[in-house]
Design a protein around this motif. Structure first.
Motif, PDB file in Angstrom:
ATOM      1  N   THR A 180      43.105  33.955  40.011  1.00 16.24           N
ATOM      2  CA  THR A 180      42.002  33.230  40.644  1.00 16.24           C
ATOM      3  C   THR A 180      41.177  34.149  41.542  1.00 16.24           C
ATOM      4  OG1 THR A 180      43.529  32.465  42.377  1.00 16.24           O
ATOM      5  CG2 THR A 180      43.107  30.967  40.541  1.00 16.24           C
ATOM      6  N   LEU A 181      41.818  35.143  42.143  1.00 19.58           N
ATOM      7  CA  LEU A 181      41.063  36.090  42.964  1.00 19.58           C
ATOM      8  C   LEU A 181      40.061  36.858  42.109  1.00 19.58           C
ATOM      9  CD1 LEU A 181      40.633  37.371  45.745  1.00 19.58           C
ATOM     10  CD2 LEU A 181      42.434  39.010  45.181  1.00 19.58           C
ATOM     11  N   PHE A 182      40.445  37.209  40.883  1.00 19.84           N
ATOM     12  CA  PHE A 182      39.540  37.906  39.965  1.00 19.84           C
ATOM     13  C   PHE A 182      38.293  37.067  39.702  1.00 19.84           C
ATOM     14  CE2 PHE A 182      38.244  38.032  35.453  1.00 19.84           C
ATOM     15  CZ  PHE A 182      37.691  39.301  35.399  1.00 19.84           C
ATOM     16  N   HIS A 183      38.465  35.758  39.570  1.00 22.72           N
ATOM     17  CA  HIS A 183      37.319  34.890  39.312  1.00 22.72           C
ATOM     18  C   HIS A 183      36.436  34.722  40.544  1.00 22.72           C
ATOM     19  CE1 HIS A 183      37.376  33.184  35.234  1.00 22.72           C
ATOM     20  NE2 HIS A 183      38.625  33.577  35.253  1.00 22.72           N
ATOM     21  N   ASP A 184      37.027  34.855  41.716  1.00 22.23           N
ATOM     22  CA  ASP A 184      36.286  34.590  42.946  1.00 22.23           C
ATOM     23  C   ASP A 184      35.558  35.803  43.505  1.00 22.23           C
ATOM     24  OD1 ASP A 184      37.238  32.030  42.798  1.00 22.23           O
ATOM     25  OD2 ASP A 184      38.786  32.284  44.333  1.00 22.23           O
ATOM     26  N   HIS A 185      35.981  37.007  43.119  1.00 20.15           N
ATOM     27  CA  HIS A 185      35.480  38.175  43.846  1.00 20.15           C
ATOM     28  C   HIS A 185      35.521  39.444  43.005  1.00 20.15           C
ATOM     29  CE1 HIS A 185      34.369  40.160  47.594  1.00 20.15           C
ATOM     30  NE2 HIS A 185      35.257  41.093  47.345  1.00 20.15           N
ATOM     31  N   THR A 186      34.566  40.327  43.261  1.00 18.88           N
ATOM     32  CA  THR A 186      34.547  41.671  42.698  1.00 18.88           C
ATOM     33  C   THR A 186      34.788  42.663  43.826  1.00 18.88           C
ATOM     34  OG1 THR A 186      32.985  41.082  40.950  1.00 18.88           O
ATOM     35  CG2 THR A 186      33.152  43.412  41.529  1.00 18.88           C
ATOM     36  N   PHE A 187      35.815  43.477  43.704  1.00 22.17           N
ATOM     37  CA  PHE A 187      36.148  44.437  44.751  1.00 22.17           C
ATOM     38  C   PHE A 187      35.491  45.781  44.484  1.00 22.17           C
ATOM     39  CE2 PHE A 187      39.550  41.345  45.080  1.00 22.17           C
ATOM     40  CZ  PHE A 187      39.640  41.176  46.455  1.00 22.17           C
ATOM     41  N   GLY A 188      35.192  46.484  45.565  1.00 21.20           N
ATOM     42  CA  GLY A 188      34.611  47.811  45.428  1.00 21.20           C
ATOM     43  C   GLY A 188      35.627  48.836  44.975  1.00 21.20           C
ATOM     44  N   ASP A 189      36.885  48.659  45.396  1.00 21.78           N
ATOM     45  CA  ASP A 189      37.933  49.594  45.013  1.00 21.78           C
ATOM     46  C   ASP A 189      39.290  48.928  45.219  1.00 21.78           C
ATOM     47  OD1 ASP A 189      38.569  49.796  47.811  1.00 21.78           O
ATOM     48  OD2 ASP A 189      37.030  51.340  48.007  1.00 21.78           O
ATOM     49  N   TYR A 190      40.338  49.648  44.848  1.00 24.22           N
ATOM     50  CA  TYR A 190      41.686  49.089  44.953  1.00 24.22           C
ATOM     51  C   TYR A 190      42.156  48.978  46.397  1.00 24.22           C
ATOM     52  CZ  TYR A 190      42.116  49.522  39.892  1.00 24.22           C
ATOM     53  OH  TYR A 190      41.940  49.383  38.539  1.00 24.22           O
ATOM     54  N   ASP A 191      41.673  49.838  47.272  1.00 27.62           N
ATOM     55  CA  ASP A 191      42.061  49.743  48.682  1.00 27.62           C
ATOM     56  C   ASP A 191      41.623  48.406  49.272  1.00 27.62           C
ATOM     57  OD1 ASP A 191      43.208  52.247  48.640  1.00 27.62           O
ATOM     58  OD2 ASP A 191      41.432  53.274  49.411  1.00 27.62           O
ATOM     59  N   GLU A 192      40.397  47.999  48.949  1.00 27.20           N
ATOM     60  CA  GLU A 192      39.885  46.719  49.441  1.00 27.20           C
ATOM     61  C   GLU A 192      40.691  45.564  48.858  1.00 27.20           C
ATOM     62  OE1 GLU A 192      35.684  44.164  49.571  1.00 27.20           O
ATOM     63  OE2 GLU A 192      35.916  45.835  48.174  1.00 27.20           O
ATOM     64  N   LEU A 193      41.048  45.681  47.588  1.00 29.36           N
ATOM     65  CA  LEU A 193      41.850  44.636  46.944  1.00 29.36           C
ATOM     66  C   LEU A 193      43.199  44.490  47.646  1.00 29.36           C
ATOM     67  CD1 LEU A 193      42.368  44.124  43.147  1.00 29.36           C
ATOM     68  CD2 LEU A 193      44.346  44.293  44.647  1.00 29.36           C
ATOM     69  N   ARG A 194      43.895  45.612  47.848  1.00 31.43           N
ATOM     70  CA  ARG A 194      45.217  45.555  48.480  1.00 31.43           C
ATOM     71  C   ARG A 194      45.138  44.982  49.888  1.00 31.43           C
ATOM     72  NH1 ARG A 194      45.842  50.494  45.867  1.00 31.43           N
ATOM     73  NH2 ARG A 194      45.241  51.644  47.736  1.00 31.43           N
ATOM     74  N   ALA A 195      44.128  45.394  50.638  1.00 31.11           N
ATOM     75  CA  ALA A 195      43.989  44.899  52.009  1.00 31.11           C
ATOM     76  C   ALA A 195      43.778  43.390  52.027  1.00 31.11           C
ATOM     77  CB  ALA A 195      42.831  45.609  52.704  1.00 31.11           C
ATOM     78  N   THR A 196      43.006  42.881  51.078  1.00 30.93           N
ATOM     79  CA  THR A 196      42.738  41.446  51.018  1.00 30.93           C
ATOM     80  C   THR A 196      43.998  40.662  50.669  1.00 30.93           C
ATOM     81  OG1 THR A 196      40.435  41.820  50.369  1.00 30.93           O
ATOM     82  CG2 THR A 196      41.370  39.661  49.868  1.00 30.93           C
ATOM     83  N   VAL A 197      44.710  41.109  49.641  1.00 25.21           N
ATOM     84  CA  VAL A 197      45.920  40.401  49.215  1.00 25.21           C
ATOM     85  C   VAL A 197      46.993  40.462  50.292  1.00 25.21           C
ATOM     86  CG1 VAL A 197      47.781  40.339  47.517  1.00 25.21           C
ATOM     87  CG2 VAL A 197      45.431  40.766  46.768  1.00 25.21           C
ATOM     88  N   GLN A 198      47.252  41.642  50.812  1.00 26.35           N
ATOM     89  CA  GLN A 198      48.312  41.791  51.806  1.00 26.35           C
ATOM     90  C   GLN A 198      47.970  41.083  53.107  1.00 26.35           C
ATOM     91  OE1 GLN A 198      48.500  46.078  51.749  1.00 26.35           O
ATOM     92  NE2 GLN A 198      50.267  46.084  50.368  1.00 26.35           N
ATOM     93  N   GLY A 199      46.692  41.096  53.472  1.00 29.86           N
ATOM     94  CA  GLY A 199      46.290  40.457  54.713  1.00 29.86           C
ATOM     95  C   GLY A 199      46.529  38.964  54.720  1.00 29.86           C
TER      96      GLY A 199
END
Length: 223
Positions: A180-199
């Motif tokens: 569902t996160l893939f459908h909701d958002h496009t990340f600039g890089d993997y660092d941003e993705l990890r920070a969002t999920v872990q946060g």
């Protein structure tokens, strides 16, 4: 006149030989009918990309990784490890992925995303499945940015549910969060993705029995 190009929908297939994983997917993805859920082998799926849960070094020596290596040939591991070396210095962090040409017509691409650092590691008390699933879909997006329309279908197995010892219900719920996160958002890089999920998930029980929708950052949302 400005023409707005609309991304074609991505066909997503979840497939596993474990009937418990399939049953839990059916429950977790009940309100996402666009996702196809099947009992069977990943190797029998016709898709532009297969997703293989791997380890940080891309050593395809167990589980689904080993089956794919036998199916596609030893060269696939060399391509995966070369991509990990070139892009990540030889060690692929959980929450990242590489997408490489498979050398076959089906699938055209293999996406490798680690659910664990070392081979055969127990990740049942981690949130690695959500990170890996989200990273796999990020890899699809990045490949389609490079070559528009190159991945229109993708097949995934139950991440961490075999070698990683993640319970089927937890696996299904965490994969739903990543999807569902893939459908909701496009990340600039993997660092941003990890920070969002872990946060957002780090404060939860490491074995969530309920689904959690990750709230995307306020910027770079999909149109």
């Amino acid at each position: 006149m400005t023409v707005k190009h609309v991304r074609p929908p991505l066909k997503v297939v979840l497939v596993d030989v474990n009937p418990q994983v399939v049953q839990e997917w059916l429950a977790a993805f009940a309100d996402t009918p666009e996702v196809e859920i099947r009992k069977g082998s990943l190797l029998d799926q016709h898709a532009d990309a297969w997703v293989s849960p791997t380890n940080a070094r891309g050593r395809m020596d167990g589980g689904v990784d080993a089956a794919i290596k036998r199916h596609l040939g030893a060269g696939i591991q060399l391509r995966v490890q070369r991509a990990i070396r070139d892009r990540f210095g030889g060690s692929l962090p959980v929450g990242s992925a590489v997408c490489v040409p498979s050398g076959a017509t089906n699938p055209r691409f293999l996406i490798s995303t680690p659910t664990m650092v070392a081979s055969a590691q127990d990740v049942s008390q981690t949130l690695n499945v959500a990170l890996a699933c989200a990273a796999a879909f990020q890899a699809v997006h990045m490949q389609n940015e490079r070559e528009p329309g190159s991945i229109r279908s993708v097949a995934l197995v139950g991440m961490g549910a075999a070698t990683g010892q993640v319970p089927p219900r937890v696996c299904a719920n965490l994969m739903w969060s990543g999807y569902t996160l893939f459908h909701d958002h496009t990340f600039g890089d993997y660092d941003e993705l990890r920070a969002t999920v872990q946060g957002q998930l780090d404060d939860l029980d490491n074995e969530p029995q309920e689904r959690v929708r990750i709230k995307p950052p306020a910027t770079r949302t999909r149109a």
